[in-house]
Design an enzyme around this catalytic site. Structure first.
Site, PDB file in Angstrom:
ATOM      1  N   ASN A  41       0.851  -1.179  -0.074  1.00  0.00           N
ATOM      2  CA  ASN A  41       0.016  -0.022   0.114  1.00  0.00           C
ATOM      3  C   ASN A  41       0.978   1.165  -0.094  1.00  0.00           C
ATOM      4  OD1 ASN A  41      -0.486  -1.440   2.837  1.00  0.00           O
ATOM      5  ND2 ASN A  41      -1.135   0.536   3.100  1.00  0.00           N
ATOM      6  N   ASP A  42       0.884   2.234   0.910  1.00  0.00           N
ATOM      7  CA  ASP A  42       1.084   3.503   0.863  1.00  0.00           C
ATOM      8  C   ASP A  42       2.987   3.384   0.619  1.00  0.00           C
ATOM      9  OD1 ASP A  42      -1.043   3.437   2.297  1.00  0.00           O
ATOM     10  OD2 ASP A  42      -0.326   4.630   3.976  1.00  0.00           O
ATOM     11  N   GLU A 223      -5.984  10.756   6.989  1.00  0.00           N
ATOM     12  CA  GLU A 223      -4.789   9.600   6.788  1.00  0.00           C
ATOM     13  C   GLU A 223      -3.518  10.354   5.974  1.00  0.00           C
ATOM     14  OE1 GLU A 223      -6.425   5.686   5.337  1.00  0.00           O
ATOM     15  OE2 GLU A 223      -5.963   5.197   7.478  1.00  0.00           O
TER      16      GLU A 223
END
Ligand code: FRU
Length: 474
Positions: A41-42, A223
């Site tokens: 993910n990120d 976020e």
């Protein structure tokens, strides 16, 4: 290194070496960074350090659907030739044992200071993991560029302001004059997404300074914040959750975009301009930026989104991996708006150009850059007769005509005044569309059945297609 760390590292090496079926996978990407196996993910810890770009990423090697998060690590001198350096940051301490969550890098004294969130989930029956049962620790890991030398927990939930839930995470740290600043994303007890701003004189001891918020609630959680200067404007970039769809806006499950910040956000003397989405496609989240040695502000996003199961899917799950990072984009501001341009290094991947005529059908390898200039009127581009990219009556749309290639993806649009130029990158199972030199960008995954696809352009612009070479990854 304690024996848990050793054991985890060894297990990851074994699982990464067993990824045979990826070779027969026609959806592996040629010029995007992907997880060697499992879930990504990120982007994390983006930086330029001692002559090399370092890109870390949220990585779950053991599970194609995520869960326990590590930091994987790539580096490169030129953003084209890459080296995979394995998994330097592991959930191996009591303060990060349920995941080394997202964070950023600060470069100083020939070291990388990696700030991240240590996720801890306590076991207990009555926890809701929002207001209780979760630790979100702010941790500093010091690295020499290859290995982590030390880890220290700097802040725990006890240290954050009292009106917050347990959801506080994703530190972004920078230096300004002789001070250090950190922004963290948070969710208040009233379920409002906001930013916490901290200040430090020594990178270790942090004092709470301010809350940065939209006076009108915009989602329940913010976020992956980023705060930076771009062409004399202060930009606050966030990934908000819980924002209601509004016409063509905010159609994905979660959003990412930015505010221009006016005034002094270190005191309460500031205001936010309107929130603007940074990408209009189906698969984009949690972008982060960094400055390189050429003073470029480069953005990289997660080419994916969490919690999409009820809407669409990624066929690569069958192959044991999911998601990628977007191509890096250089940011600039034109008339109070961020424009994003693909890094120019990608031009070095171009093979000999092909001229593509309008209204003809081509069968081409699905790894190319398509440049369309001088578009005077409406235009429609079709891939495999199913992916439709269209500008018509001041509306730009990316849509899937059937469920064949989009796996549940439907239609996304943005209103724009004109469309003069398109630059489209297609990489076997991904499409990134840059409109008018990056005024708007759409990113999506798609899953064709062959390495070759059918391309047809119905328009009046000048088309050039460059088949593209692949990154080299050691
Ligand atoms: C964003 C995010 C971050 C968190 C990380 C965990 O996608 O939820 O807030 O740190 O992913 O992998």
């Amino acid at each position: 290194m304690n024996s848990l760390t050793k054991h985890l590292k060894k297990s990851i090496e074994i699982i990464e070496n067993n990824k045979n079926n990826l070779h027969s996978d026609l959806w592996r990407l040629n010029f995007h960074l992907m997880p060697p196996i499992g879930w990504l993910n990120d982007p994390n810890g983006l930086c330029y350090f001692k002559g090399e770009y370092h890109i870390f990423f949220q990585y779950s090697p053991f599970n194609v659907n995520g869960e326990l998060k590590f930091w994987g690590h790539y580096k490169s001198k030129d953003l084209i030739n890459w080296e995979y350096l394995g998994v330097p940051l592991l959930p191996d301490q009591p303060f990060d044992c349920h995941g080394t969550y997202s964070g950023s890098a600060l470069i100083e004294d020939e070291k990388m200071y990696l700030y991240y969130t240590g996720n801890v989930k306590y076991s207990g029956e009555n926890y809701d993991y929002i207001n209780n049962g979760r630790g979100s620790n702010t941790i500093l890991a010091i690295s020499d560029g290859n290995n982590i030398i030390s880890k220290k927990c700097l802040l725990t939930n006890e240290d954050y302001p009292k009106n917050f839930t347990c959801h506080i995470r994703d530190p972004k740290v920078w230096k300004e004059n002789d001070n250090y600043y950190m922004v963290l994303g948070g969710r208040t007890k009233e379920d409002k997404g906001v930013i916490l701003l901290y200040k430090s004189l020594d990178k270790i001891n942090w004092n709470f300074l301010n809350i940065i918020e939209n006076k009108n609630k915009f989602g329940y959680m913010w976020e992956c914040p980023d705060l930076f200067n771009l062409d004399n404007k202060t930009i606050l970039m966030i990934s908000p959750q819980g924002v209601e769809e509004q016409g063509y806006k905010y159609q994905n499950i979660y959003q990412s975009g930015y505010y221009i910040l006016n005034g002094d956000y270190k005191t309460n003397n500031y205001s936010l301009n309107e929130f603007t989405e940074i990408d209009r496609g189906f698969d984009f989240y949690a972008p982060q930026t960094f400055l390189d040695n050429k003073n470029r502000r480069i953005l990289i996003g997660w080419f994916g989104l969490p919690d999409i199961e009820n809407f669409y899917t990624n066929k690569t799950i069958e192959k044991g991996w999911q998601h990628a990072l977007t191509i890096p984009r250089v940011l600039k501001i034109i008339s109070n708006k961020i424009y994003q341009q693909p890094i120019e290094e990608l031009k070095s991947l171009r093979k000999e150009q092909l001229n593509i005529e309008n209204n003809k059908i081509y069968n081409i390898d699905c790894c190319f850059e398509l440049l369309i200039e001088n578009i005077l009127n409406d235009i429609t581009i079709k891939l495999e007769n199913d992916v439709i990219i269209q500008f018509k009556e001041n509306l730009f749309t990316l849509k899937f005509d059937s469920d064949k290639l989009g796996c549940g993806r439907t239609s996304r649009s943005v209103e724009i005044n004109n469309c003069n130029k398109l630059q489209i990158f297609v990489d076997y199972s991904s499409i990134e569309i840059f409109i008018n030199d990056g005024e708007e960008v759409f990113s999506t995954r798609f899953y064709p059945n062959e390495k070759n696809i059918i391309l047809e352009i119905d328009g009046n612009g000048n088309n050039t297609l460059y088949p593209l070479n692949s990154f080299s990854i050691k």
